[in-house]
Design a protein around this motif. Structure first.
Motif, PDB file in Angstrom:
ATOM      1  N   SER A  48       3.766   2.647  47.516  1.00 63.42           N
ATOM      2  CA  SER A  48       3.675   1.062  47.279  1.00 63.42           C
ATOM      3  C   SER A  48       4.907   0.363  47.975  1.00 63.42           C
ATOM      4  O   SER A  48       5.961   0.779  48.352  1.00 63.42           O
ATOM      5  CB  SER A  48       3.954   1.087  45.793  1.00 63.42           C
ATOM      6  N   LEU A  67      -0.565   2.987  46.413  1.00 61.02           N
ATOM      7  CA  LEU A  67      -0.493   2.039  47.664  1.00 61.02           C
ATOM      8  C   LEU A  67      -0.369   0.628  47.327  1.00 61.02           C
ATOM      9  O   LEU A  67      -0.843  -0.121  48.258  1.00 61.02           O
ATOM     10  CB  LEU A  67      -1.761   2.368  48.474  1.00 61.02           C
ATOM     11  N   THR A  68       0.192   0.381  46.313  1.00 62.74           N
ATOM     12  CA  THR A  68       0.195  -1.178  45.668  1.00 62.74           C
ATOM     13  C   THR A  68       0.836  -1.953  46.620  1.00 62.74           C
ATOM     14  O   THR A  68       1.987  -1.643  47.189  1.00 62.74           O
ATOM     15  CB  THR A  68       0.808  -1.153  44.415  1.00 62.74           C
ATOM     16  N   PHE A  84      -9.594   7.094  51.028  1.00 67.99           N
ATOM     17  CA  PHE A  84      -8.808   7.117  50.092  1.00 67.99           C
ATOM     18  C   PHE A  84      -9.559   7.625  48.783  1.00 67.99           C
ATOM     19  O   PHE A  84     -10.769   7.190  48.492  1.00 67.99           O
ATOM     20  CB  PHE A  84      -8.762   5.342  49.527  1.00 67.99           C
ATOM     21  N   CYS A  87      -6.811   6.690  44.303  1.00 65.47           N
ATOM     22  CA  CYS A  87      -5.854   5.993  44.741  1.00 65.47           C
ATOM     23  C   CYS A  87      -5.805   4.579  44.283  1.00 65.47           C
ATOM     24  O   CYS A  87      -6.823   3.847  43.381  1.00 65.47           O
ATOM     25  CB  CYS A  87      -5.717   5.518  46.065  1.00 65.47           C
ATOM     26  N   LEU A  89      -4.909   0.984  44.877  1.00 63.05           N
ATOM     27  CA  LEU A  89      -4.914   0.027  45.969  1.00 63.05           C
ATOM     28  C   LEU A  89      -4.549  -1.360  45.646  1.00 63.05           C
ATOM     29  O   LEU A  89      -4.775  -2.332  46.148  1.00 63.05           O
ATOM     30  CB  LEU A  89      -5.971   0.039  46.820  1.00 63.05           C
ATOM     31  N   ALA A  92      -3.272  -4.555  47.817  1.00 64.07           N
ATOM     32  CA  ALA A  92      -3.342  -4.094  49.142  1.00 64.07           C
ATOM     33  C   ALA A  92      -3.902  -5.068  50.043  1.00 64.07           C
ATOM     34  O   ALA A  92      -4.803  -5.650  49.484  1.00 64.07           O
ATOM     35  CB  ALA A  92      -3.668  -2.613  49.673  1.00 64.07           C
ATOM     36  N   CYS A 107     -11.223   4.615  43.227  1.00 61.22           N
ATOM     37  CA  CYS A 107     -10.046   3.955  43.464  1.00 61.22           C
ATOM     38  C   CYS A 107      -9.871   2.499  42.618  1.00 61.22           C
ATOM     39  O   CYS A 107     -11.172   2.094  42.295  1.00 61.22           O
ATOM     40  CB  CYS A 107      -9.862   3.508  44.983  1.00 61.22           C
ATOM     41  N   ILE A 109      -8.597  -0.953  42.813  1.00 59.18           N
ATOM     42  CA  ILE A 109      -8.641  -1.808  44.138  1.00 59.18           C
ATOM     43  C   ILE A 109      -8.428  -3.320  43.625  1.00 59.18           C
ATOM     44  O   ILE A 109      -8.828  -4.250  43.793  1.00 59.18           O
ATOM     45  CB  ILE A 109      -9.727  -1.929  45.138  1.00 59.18           C
ATOM     46  N   ALA A 112      -6.763  -6.826  45.579  1.00 55.90           N
ATOM     47  CA  ALA A 112      -6.824  -6.374  47.138  1.00 55.90           C
ATOM     48  C   ALA A 112      -7.573  -7.621  48.053  1.00 55.90           C
ATOM     49  O   ALA A 112      -8.218  -8.246  47.429  1.00 55.90           O
ATOM     50  CB  ALA A 112      -7.325  -5.178  47.495  1.00 55.90           C
TER      51      ALA A 112
END
Length: 181
Positions: A48, A67-68, A84, A87, A89, A92, A107, A109, A112
């Motif tokens: 992150s 993976l922020t 991915f 996850c 995200l 992102a 995921c 997301i 994003a």
């Protein structure tokens, strides 16, 4: 495949600038700038808000990673290929990134940014796109039938041959501020 496990790179220094066929498990990364990752697996890692300027991600897989806020648009474009799975995200940034044929499975997301990204023929399976931004994005051939909470303007994105469930068509009409019952 070599393995690096349980490392906190906010404390330790990541000494190499090239990793090929490495597995990173349960690691924390604050900065991946300038590092090449080729045929690597990141599993259960916290990445992150990590900096990724001039990093290379070629045939890289992220599994159960956070993976922020990662700005992938700052990574190298050449040979970018990532998958991915499970996850997070959120927030992102993939602006102007060539992600065609990428895979995003299960995921989250939220928020994003996919502005001007090429997601053509990418695979999204069971993804949640709440508040994600699609603007001048190439979504040709993308299958959204198992994903949810997307808002995509068909007049400013290429959605040719993209697949949607009829129950999700409201996500394509948000721009028009109409009421669907």
């Amino acid at each position: 495949m070599e393995s690096i496990n349980n490392m906190d790179f906010t404390v330790e220094v990541l000494r190499q600038d090239n990793f090929e066929q490495f597995k990173f498990k349960n690691c924390i990364f604050p900065d991946l700038s300038g590092i090449d990752f080729i045929d690597c697996l990141f599993e259960d890692c916290n990445i992150s808000n990590a900096r990724v300027a001039n990093s290379k991600f070629s045939d890289v897989e992220f599994v159960n990673c956070k993976l922020t806020g990662v700005n992938f648009s700052e990574s190298k474009d050449f040979a970018f290929a990532a998958r991915f799975q499970n996850c997070i995200l959120d927030y992102a940034i993939f602006e102007r990134k060539k992600l065609n044929k990428s895979e995003f499975m299960n995921c989250k997301i939220h928020g994003a940014d996919f502005t001007q990204a090429d997601l053509s023929k990418s695979r999204f399976q069971n993804c949640d796109f709440w508040d994600a931004v699609f603007s001048n994005t190439n979504l040709a051939g993308v299958d959204f039938t198992t994903s949810k909470n997307f808002s995509i303007d068909p007049t400013s994105n290429n959605i040719r041959k993209a697949k949607f469930l009829s129950s999700d068509l409201a996500g394509l009409l948000t721009k028009f501020d109409i009421i669907i019952k």
